[in-house]
Write a protein that holds these residues in place. Structure first.
Motif, mmCIF file in Angstrom:
data_model
loop_
_atom_site.group_PDB
_atom_site.id
_atom_site.type_symbol
_atom_site.label_atom_id
_atom_site.label_comp_id
_atom_site.label_asym_id
_atom_site.label_seq_id
_atom_site.Cartn_x
_atom_site.Cartn_y
_atom_site.Cartn_z
ATOM 1 N N ARG A 23 9.867 22.024 38.905
ATOM 2 C CA ARG A 23 10.381 22.211 37.557
ATOM 3 C C ARG A 23 9.400 21.548 36.584
ATOM 4 O O ARG A 23 8.590 20.709 36.981
ATOM 5 C CB ARG A 23 11.798 21.688 37.383
ATOM 6 C CG ARG A 23 11.966 20.219 37.514
ATOM 7 C CD ARG A 23 13.433 19.859 37.287
ATOM 8 N NE ARG A 23 13.619 18.428 37.334
ATOM 9 C CZ ARG A 23 14.591 17.793 36.748
ATOM 10 N NH1 ARG A 23 15.500 18.454 36.071
ATOM 11 N NH2 ARG A 23 14.707 16.498 36.831
ATOM 12 N N TYR A 37 7.984 15.724 38.584
ATOM 13 C CA TYR A 37 8.835 16.661 39.295
ATOM 14 C C TYR A 37 8.024 17.655 40.124
ATOM 15 O O TYR A 37 6.897 17.966 39.804
ATOM 16 C CB TYR A 37 9.709 17.447 38.316
ATOM 17 C CG TYR A 37 10.598 16.588 37.455
ATOM 18 C CD1 TYR A 37 11.459 15.657 38.028
ATOM 19 C CD2 TYR A 37 10.575 16.695 36.084
ATOM 20 C CE1 TYR A 37 12.277 14.876 37.248
ATOM 21 C CE2 TYR A 37 11.399 15.911 35.286
ATOM 22 C CZ TYR A 37 12.239 15.005 35.869
ATOM 23 O OH TYR A 37 13.046 14.229 35.092
ATOM 24 N N ASN A 57 7.437 19.246 34.132
ATOM 25 C CA ASN A 57 7.351 17.804 33.946
ATOM 26 C C ASN A 57 7.568 17.437 32.485
ATOM 27 O O ASN A 57 7.267 18.232 31.590
ATOM 28 C CB ASN A 57 5.968 17.303 34.378
ATOM 29 C CG ASN A 57 5.847 17.199 35.874
ATOM 30 O OD1 ASN A 57 6.670 16.578 36.522
ATOM 31 N ND2 ASN A 57 4.814 17.812 36.423
#
Length: 112
Positions: free
Chosen positions: A7, A4, A9
Motif C-alpha cells: 500500500r 508499508y 507509503n
C-alpha cells in the motif's frame, strides 16, 4: 517514508529551507565502510528523499545509520549517519504532515 508493503507509503514535502539544511547536513557526513546493507524487512525501513519528478527513484535513502546517495552518473555513495541524527531530523520535518501515532511509532524505532 518507507514503511508499508502493498500500500502507499506516507509522504511529506520538504520545505525549501529544509532542502538547504538537508544539503548542509549531508555534506558534513563521512563515508561509510563498505558492506553496510539497508534493512529490507517488514515495518519501518527508513526515509527516502525523492529528487526530480520520477516518484519511483529514490535519490537519497536514510536508514539505520546509513545514507545512500545516487549520484548523477548512477553510482551510489554511502555515508555514515551517526546516532541516526539525519534520519531523526528528516522525520521531524514531516511531523506537521504525518499521523502523530505514526511519528511516535517511528521515533520509538529510531530509539532502539
Amino acid at each position: 517514508m518507507d514503511l508499508y508493503s502493498g500500500r502507499p507509503n506516507p509522504r511529506f514535502p520538504l520545505r525549501p529551507a529544509a532542502v538547504d539544511e538537508l544539503r548542509r547536513r549531508i555534506s558534513a557526513l563521512t563515508p561509510a565502510a563498505e558492506g553496510g546493507r539497508l534493512y529490507d524487512g517488514l515495518g519501518y525501513r527508513g526515509l527516502r528523499v525523492l529528487t526530480g519528478r520520477d516518484d519511483t527513484a529514490a535519490g537519497i535513502v536514510v536508514s539505520g545509520g546509513l545514507v545512500t546517495l545516487r549520484t548523477p552518473d548512477g553510482s551510489l555513495r554511502r555515508l555514515r549517519d551517526p546516532g541516526r541524527a539525519l534520519e531523526r531530523w528528516l522525520l521531524d520535518q514531516g511531523v506537521e504532515d504525518l499521523d502523530p501515532e505514526l511519528v511516535s511509532t517511528v521515533r520509538e524505532e529510531l530509539a532502539r
